[in-house]
Design an enzyme around this catalytic site. Structure first.
Site, PDB file in Angstrom:
ATOM      1  N   GLU A 104       0.814  -1.228   0.000  1.00 36.34           N
ATOM      2  CA  GLU A 104       0.000   0.000   0.000  1.00 36.34           C
ATOM      3  C   GLU A 104       0.840   1.268   0.000  1.00 36.34           C
ATOM      4  O   GLU A 104       0.443   2.286  -0.561  1.00 36.34           O
ATOM      5  CB  GLU A 104      -0.960   0.017   1.193  1.00 36.34           C
ATOM      6  CG  GLU A 104      -2.128  -0.953   1.076  1.00 36.34           C
ATOM      7  CD  GLU A 104      -1.823  -2.330   1.631  1.00 36.34           C
ATOM      8  OE1 GLU A 104      -0.640  -2.611   1.924  1.00 36.34           O
ATOM      9  OE2 GLU A 104      -2.753  -3.149   1.771  1.00 36.34           O
ATOM     10  N   LYS A 151     -17.649  -0.116   6.160  1.00 39.20           N
ATOM     11  CA  LYS A 151     -18.226  -1.108   5.261  1.00 39.20           C
ATOM     12  C   LYS A 151     -19.737  -0.925   5.084  1.00 39.20           C
ATOM     13  O   LYS A 151     -20.254  -1.034   3.964  1.00 39.20           O
ATOM     14  CB  LYS A 151     -17.938  -2.487   5.852  1.00 39.20           C
ATOM     15  CG  LYS A 151     -18.092  -3.624   4.889  1.00 39.20           C
ATOM     16  CD  LYS A 151     -17.594  -4.907   5.530  1.00 39.20           C
ATOM     17  CE  LYS A 151     -17.758  -6.054   4.549  1.00 39.20           C
ATOM     18  NZ  LYS A 151     -17.221  -7.305   5.114  1.00 39.20           N
ATOM     19  N   MET A 187      24.607   8.139   2.417  1.00 35.83           N
ATOM     20  CA  MET A 187      24.527   9.433   3.082  1.00 35.83           C
ATOM     21  C   MET A 187      24.783   9.292   4.580  1.00 35.83           C
ATOM     22  O   MET A 187      25.460  10.122   5.188  1.00 35.83           O
ATOM     23  CB  MET A 187      23.157  10.073   2.817  1.00 35.83           C
ATOM     24  CG  MET A 187      23.031  11.500   3.323  1.00 35.83           C
ATOM     25  SD  MET A 187      24.252  12.599   2.597  1.00 35.83           S
ATOM     26  CE  MET A 187      23.376  13.241   1.174  1.00 35.83           C
ATOM     27  N   PHE A 210     -11.569  -6.927  13.782  1.00 36.18           N
ATOM     28  CA  PHE A 210     -10.535  -7.427  12.881  1.00 36.18           C
ATOM     29  C   PHE A 210     -10.199  -6.363  11.836  1.00 36.18           C
ATOM     30  O   PHE A 210     -11.092  -5.779  11.235  1.00 36.18           O
ATOM     31  CB  PHE A 210     -11.006  -8.722  12.193  1.00 36.18           C
ATOM     32  CG  PHE A 210     -10.013  -9.245  11.193  1.00 36.18           C
ATOM     33  CD1 PHE A 210      -8.760  -9.701  11.620  1.00 36.18           C
ATOM     34  CD2 PHE A 210     -10.299  -9.265   9.847  1.00 36.18           C
ATOM     35  CE1 PHE A 210      -7.828 -10.173  10.709  1.00 36.18           C
ATOM     36  CE2 PHE A 210      -9.364  -9.727   8.919  1.00 36.18           C
ATOM     37  CZ  PHE A 210      -8.130 -10.187   9.358  1.00 36.18           C
ATOM     38  N   GLN A 211      -8.927  -6.118  11.644  1.00 40.21           N
ATOM     39  CA  GLN A 211      -8.420  -5.110  10.693  1.00 40.21           C
ATOM     40  C   GLN A 211      -9.023  -3.730  10.934  1.00 40.21           C
ATOM     41  O   GLN A 211      -9.329  -2.999   9.991  1.00 40.21           O
ATOM     42  CB  GLN A 211      -8.633  -5.568   9.244  1.00 40.21           C
ATOM     43  CG  GLN A 211      -7.733  -6.750   8.881  1.00 40.21           C
ATOM     44  CD  GLN A 211      -7.635  -7.014   7.399  1.00 40.21           C
ATOM     45  OE1 GLN A 211      -8.543  -6.728   6.648  1.00 40.21           O
ATOM     46  NE2 GLN A 211      -6.508  -7.595   6.965  1.00 40.21           N
TER      47      GLN A 211
END
Lengths: 581, 167
Positions: free
Chosen positions: A59, A171, A486, A121-122
């Site tokens: 993502e 949802k 760096m 959940f999630q």
């Protein structure tokens, strides 16, 4: 059938309505990754012909790709991810766009609104998590709010100081039904970005610029956002004023113009830093005076009068004291200044200007020195060759973060805006490759290079598969020095060469290319560079080039963090430390 | 230096978090913060007491203004001629023997009310400006303050000055 039944529009699910809203906003390409909470939208996408979805492998990459897309087009990039981990993975990308002020609208799934707060959940509180790293965010609680919220999100992302807007979609909102109507108007009483600079301030600024003996213009990322580069170039040429750009402003002033000072700041040109340090009037447009530009704040432009143009009032007088603040869109402000100048009432002493430019020219012999003898492949050489090879093509260069990024900024002579895509404010390793993918999708004819370090490329290397899937021909040039260069550079100078956790290994990039089914090339000698570049450019598909370079090269010029920007190190030899005048 | 900032915001969930997050992420101080709906229920008014030099206060006001859901940000004038501020306190004081009379006398001087009584305590309600509140508490403290609840400051400009929604 009654009249009422004929006129009454069909009811639509939230998921279907979502896609209708995107169409109304003119969105035809989005980046994302499906998951449980967002499945209803993906089901609608399955049937949708008008919106193309690019499936990434992480993502974070979806958000960076959308930012790359936004940087090339100037329009908001759109991201669609699921709840919980899908949303939290997107956070770095959101923060990156926020710090560099690029417009994104990021839609994240959310658990059923009745479950919010129950550690379902999630579930993740993405609105809470992103509150301090996005321009604005929403949790849509009712379907009736959805069209308004989407309209506002695109408006907020793309106006004023642009930035990412996050919209969390539970949802049940996506499954419930309603008739669809897209609002015509925006009603945001608390959001009225000021586009028009105050005319009196503009006049004062012009007067001061004409009276100045040693003026300098700094052109920042805001000049790109407001598409003000032509006005800025016009003003600089008319008033004969040298222009330095910030990292984000690269490309706003052509580097082959004699008034160009190139980039200023921590790794900026010696003469650019000295010009800014010695100027008597500083005209800063669309920059927020980041510490990488100013160095030690107390000593930055301490004898200069400062004019600051920015659309965000917060940027003004935040870091640097400003004598003439102008809040407004850079393009509009510069137009007013140019108009005012065209009245002929304002005159400046051109002889004085030419003396100042001559003085700056005398500093131009102070160039950085390569640390290591010739014969070994220098990273700088690779980048110079890429420039020579591609300068006459329509090229977009995306970089990661680190030494290779600074060398690219210094050595690739960018002549147009939106040509360099790089993470400035947040400094996100792993940004460049997915951003290059987004840039290539936005401009399918362009030749898109991702100049990467061997550390950075491994942060989002999984996206090679995305390139393969969609035939995105990004050319990856890995400047492979076996170190997090760096950080190693800082350790060499400031931590007694304690290379703590900076040596980093890589896979065999040529074999990796083979595994992904793309072209892989290894380059170890200078005389192989051009042939490899020719091959890569001619190849119809993604390419990964492994440039095995000298590991101990340093980025110069270098201003140590916290030092004034006229204390410049030009090489390993301490005799070369710039004294600053 | 103490400053009072009045912020008119949309009455929406999350706005108070946005304001508080802004103060914490930018390292600004909050001395007190009160929030409640205005006469129009779709807007709330937040009164923040903070401290800092002029540059900091300017940044606080600009940053608050930058939030999408803030409608108006006003730094209230410090002069009592131009602005009135009040704070409500509820204070439970140990009240035994002679102290019971002493507390009543103090309350009377300040115009404070006794709103709850037990055999060993008085609960005092008082509203006034910061100076009065501090003085009252200084007098009550030696008598034994068992519990103190302060509302934080609210403030309003005098006469014909309004901080309202422009319609």
């Amino acid at each position: 059938m009654t009249a009422e039944q004929i006129t009454k529009p069909d009811k639509m699910t939230g998921a279907a309505m979502f896609l209708e809203c995107l169409k109304k906003e003119g969105v035809d390409e989005i980046f994302g990754y499906p998951g449980g909470a967002i499945l209803h939208i993906y089901d609608e996408l399955y049937k949708c012909k008008d919106i193309k979805h690019y499936l990434v492998r992480h993502e974070q990459a979806a958000v960076h790709a959308a930012e790359g897309y936004a940087r090339v087009t100037g329009k908001a990039g759109v991201v669609l991810v699921t709840s919980g981990p899908g949303a939290t993975n997107a956070v770095t990308g959101i923060a990156n766009a926020y710090y560099d002020s690029y417009p994104l609208v990021v839609f994240t799934g959310q658990v059923d609104s009745k479950l919010i707060g129950n550690d379902a959940f999630q579930e993740a509180d993405i609105v809470g998590i992103t509150r301090t790293c996005c321009k604005h965010n929403y949790l849509v609680k009712n379907l009736s709010d959805l069209p308004r919220v989407i309209k506002e999100a695109f408006h907020i992302a793309q106006t004023g100081k642009p930035g990412p807007v996050v919209v969390s979609l539970p949802k049940d909102v996506l499954t419930s039904k309603m008739s669809f109507e897209y609002p015509e108007r925006i009603n945001l009483p608390g959001y009225n970005p000021n586009y028009e600079g105050h005319p009196i301030q503009c006049r004062r600024a012009l007067k001061l610029l004409c009276e100045a003996q040693r003026p300098v213009i700094i052109s920042g990322g805001g000049v790109i956002h407001s598409e003000a580069w032509l006005e800025l170039q016009d003003l600089a040429k008319k008033l004969n004023i040298p222009v330095a750009t910030t990292l984000m402003g690269i490309g706003t002033f052509p580097q082959d113009n004699e008034l160009s000072l190139g980039m200023l700041g921590m790794h900026g040109n010696y003469w650019a830093n000295l010009a800014v340090s010695n100027c008597d009037v500083l005209f800063a447009v669309g920059t927020r005076f980041n510490d990488r530009i100013t160095g030690c704040l107390k000593r930055f432009c301490k004898d200069a009068k400062v004019i600051h143009v920015d659309i965000d009032p917060c940027s003004i007088s935040k870091n640097v004291h400003v004598d003439i603040p102008i809040v407004g869109n850079a393009k509009n402000v510069l137009k007013v200044v140019l108009n005012e100048y065209s009245t002929g009432e304002y005159k400046y002493d051109n002889q004085m200007r030419n003396m100042w430019i001559k003085q700056i020219d005398s500093w131009k012999s102070n160039k950085p020195v390569y640390a290591v003898p010739e014969g070994i492949l220098h990273p700088q050489t690779v980048i110079s060759h890429i420039y020579q090879k591609t300068k006459n093509m329509k090229t977009v260069i995306a970089t990661e973060v680190g030494q290779h990024q600074m060398w690219t900024a210094q050595l690739y002579k960018f002549n147009r805006p939106r040509q360099l895509i790089t993470s400035g404010g947040l400094g996100t390793m792993g940004f460049g490759f997915p951003a290059a993918i987004g840039a290539q999708i936005a401009d399918k004819d362009a030749l898109v290079f991702n100049i990467a370090g061997d550390g950075s490329i491994q942060m989002n290397i999984q996206e090679i598969m995305t390139c393969v899937d969609y035939k995105i021909p990004v050319k990856i040039a890995v400047i492979n020095n076996g170190y997090l260069g760096m950080v190693r550079q800082w350790q060499e100078k400031l931590f007694d060469k304690h290379y703590s956790q900076t040596p980093i290994t890589s896979p065999d990039y040529v074999k990796l290319a083979d595994a992904y089914g793309i072209l892989g090339l290894r380059i170890t000698e200078e005389n192989q560079i051009d042939e490899a570049l020719d091959k890569a450019i001619a190849y119809d598909g993604p390419v990964i080039m492994d440039f095995v370079v000298e590991p101990f090269e340093m980025v110069y010029p270098w201003v140590l963090a916290g030092k004034p920007i006229n204390e410049i190190i030009l090489s390993n030899n301490s005799d070369d430390e710039g004294k600053g005048e | 230096m103490k400053h009072t900032i009045s912020v008119l915001v949309k009455n929406e969930p999350g706005i108070l978090s946005s304001v508080c997050d802004l103060f914490s992420t930018r390292g600004f101080n909050i001395e007190s913060l009160t929030v409640a709906a205005t006469i129009d229920n779709s807007f709330s008014r937040i009164t923040i007491v903070t401290n800092g030099d002029d540059v900091v206060i300017e940044q606080i006001c600009k940053q608050l203004n930058r939030l999408i859901n803030t409608i108006k940000v006003v730094e209230l004038p410090k002069s009592a001629d131009k602005c009135i501020d009040r704070e409500l306190i509820l204070c439970k004081v140990t009240a035994k023997d002679d102290a019971r009379n002493e507390i009543l006398r103090i309350a009377e001087i300040f115009g404070a009310k006794i709103i709850d009584v037990s055999t060993e305590t008085y609960t005092i309600e008082f509203s006034g400006d910061t100076r009065q509140v501090v003085t009252l508490l200084a007098l009550l403290k030696p008598l034994g303050v068992k519990e103190l609840v302060r509302s934080g400051m609210v403030a309003i400009t005098r006469e014909n000055q309004f901080i309202n929604i422009d319609r």
